[in-house]
Structures are given as structure tokens and as C-alpha cells.
Design a protein around this motif. Structure first.
Motif, short mmCIF file in Angstrom:
data_model
loop_
_atom_site.label_atom_id
_atom_site.label_comp_id
_atom_site.label_asym_id
_atom_site.label_seq_id
_atom_site.Cartn_x
_atom_site.Cartn_y
_atom_site.Cartn_z
N TRP A 112 44.56 40.33 45.98
CA TRP A 112 45.55 41.26 46.52
C TRP A 112 45.25 41.62 47.97
CZ3 TRP A 112 49.78 42.21 43.76
CH2 TRP A 112 49.74 41.84 42.42
N ASP A 113 46.32 41.87 48.70
CA ASP A 113 46.23 42.38 50.06
C ASP A 113 46.82 43.78 50.11
OD1 ASP A 113 45.09 40.13 51.32
OD2 ASP A 113 47.04 39.13 51.41
N GLU A 116 50.75 44.75 49.15
CA GLU A 116 51.37 43.67 48.41
C GLU A 116 52.07 44.21 47.16
OE1 GLU A 116 50.22 39.20 46.83
OE2 GLU A 116 48.72 40.42 47.84
N SER A 117 53.24 43.67 46.86
CA SER A 117 54.03 44.12 45.72
C SER A 117 53.66 43.35 44.45
CB SER A 117 55.52 43.93 45.99
OG SER A 117 55.93 44.76 47.05
N ASN A 156 56.25 48.32 44.28
CA ASN A 156 55.92 48.19 45.69
C ASN A 156 54.77 49.11 46.07
OD1 ASN A 156 58.05 46.36 46.15
ND2 ASN A 156 59.48 48.06 46.22
N CYS A 157 54.09 48.73 47.13
CA CYS A 157 52.95 49.50 47.64
C CYS A 157 53.20 49.91 49.08
CB CYS A 157 51.70 48.63 47.63
SG CYS A 157 50.84 48.59 46.10
N ILE A 162 46.31 49.30 47.52
CA ILE A 162 45.98 48.05 46.82
C ILE A 162 46.17 48.32 45.33
CG2 ILE A 162 44.16 46.39 46.25
CD1 ILE A 162 42.95 46.90 48.97
#
Length: 187
Positions: A112-113, A116-117, A156-157, A162
């Protein structure tokens, strides 16, 4: 100052303590607080060597967005409904453990970044690949009565967040089939 450079940082100490917190089954560990901007600035003073004179670097701590388990926000809590393969001899407990293990692997930090969704279609494909031939199907249903089937298909983020799963075997239910009533009500 002509440029402000915002950097989001996830320290190893915070990550380690956070992962200990989410795996604490008896709730003895308190949720760790992320390091402050001042803590980060003092720890990473060497970054000033790489900026221009007219730049200001502002360090922000990453924040985990907890998904699925009881420690997640109520809007993000879910039950995984799993239909096991009738042609494969495995107990419900083994299925639940295998699902949570696969979920945890999917949400490993390296995958993960920031910002990132989450997409359930990718997640379900991964689970089917890893758990085949043990399971026939898997669905994710929100626990909250305010949400319906499908509401957790995309999460969504913010740029500083994270994703991390806090699901446990208690969040997995092995069923024979999924009725339309279960899917409509989420129960």
C-alpha cells in the motif's frame, strides 16, 4: 519561503507499535499515537540538507485507516461471509483462520501507498486466488444498519492515510449460501 514541501512519514517504531496494538486480542495495548510534527522534525533534521534555501520541509506522520474489525470506525466494520467449497473437506475454523491470514497478507504495508483506495473486486480476486480451492465465494457485508451491501466495495483514503485491516476470525462467517435478504440487509 517560496516552496512548502509536505512529507508524510511512517516511522518503523509507530508501525511496529500499531501492529502490536491491532493484534492484541485481549485489548491490553492502548492505541499508539503517531509522532508529532516536532518529533519528526527533530528525528529527521538531515532532510534539510536536501532542500533548497527557499524551501521549507514540513513532516507529517502517517495515520492508519482501520478496516473491517471492531476497532475500525463503525462505518467501516464488516463481516466476511464465506461459502466454502463443498467438495473440499475443511472445518469452519480453518476457513476463518485462512481468510484472516490472507486478509492480513493483502494489507501488508509493502502492498500500500499513502492515499491508495481499496477496491473489493481486487481484494476478492486476491482472496479467491489464495484460498482456492477451499472457498467457493466471499462477500463483504457492512455491520452497520446504516449501510447496505456494496457500500464497502470502494474505500478511499486521505493522502496521509494507509489502509490496515483489524479484522479477526470473529468477523468471518461461514455460510452455505448468500440469500438476497442477507445481501439487502447486510445481516
Amino acid at each position: 519561503i517560496s516552496n512548502i514541501v509536505d512529507l508524510y512519514v511512517l516511522t518503523q517504531e509507530y508501525d511496529t507499535s500499531y501492529r502490536q496494538y491491532i493484534t492484541d486480542a485481549v485489548n491490553r495495548t492502548v492505541e499508539p499515537t503517531p509522532p508529532s510534527n516536532l518529533d519528526l522534525a527533530s528525528k529527521y533534521t538531515d532532510l534539510d540538507k536536501y532542500k533548497s534555501v527557499s524551501d521549507t520541509v514540513v513532516l507529517h506522520s502517517a495515520v492508519y485507516k482501520k478496516l473491517f474489525g471492531s476497532r475500525a470506525d463503525s462505518s467501516l466494520q464488516a463481516t466476511f461471509k464465506v461459502i466454502k467449497n463443498p467438495n473440499f473437506n475443511i472445518s469452519d475454523a480453518e476457513i476463518k483462520t485462512a481468510v484472516i491470514s490472507a486478509v492480513n497478507d493483502y494489507f501488508e504495508l509493502d502492498n500500500w501507498d499513502f492515499g491508495e483506495s481499496f477496491y473489493f473486486s481486487e481484494f476478492a480476486a486476491y482472496l479467491h486466488k489464495i484460498l482456492s480451492p477451499k472457498i467457493a465465494s466471499i462477500a463483504i457485508l457492512p455491520k452497520s444498519l446504516n449501510y447496505k451491501y456494496g457500500s464497502l466495495y470502494q474505500i478511499n483514503c486521505e493522502p496521509y492515510e494507509i489502509l490496515i485491516s483489524v479484522a479477526t476470525v470473529d468477523d468471518v462467517e461461514v455460510v452455505d449460501n448468500l440469500s438476497s435478504i442477507e445481501l439487502q440487509t447486510g445481516r
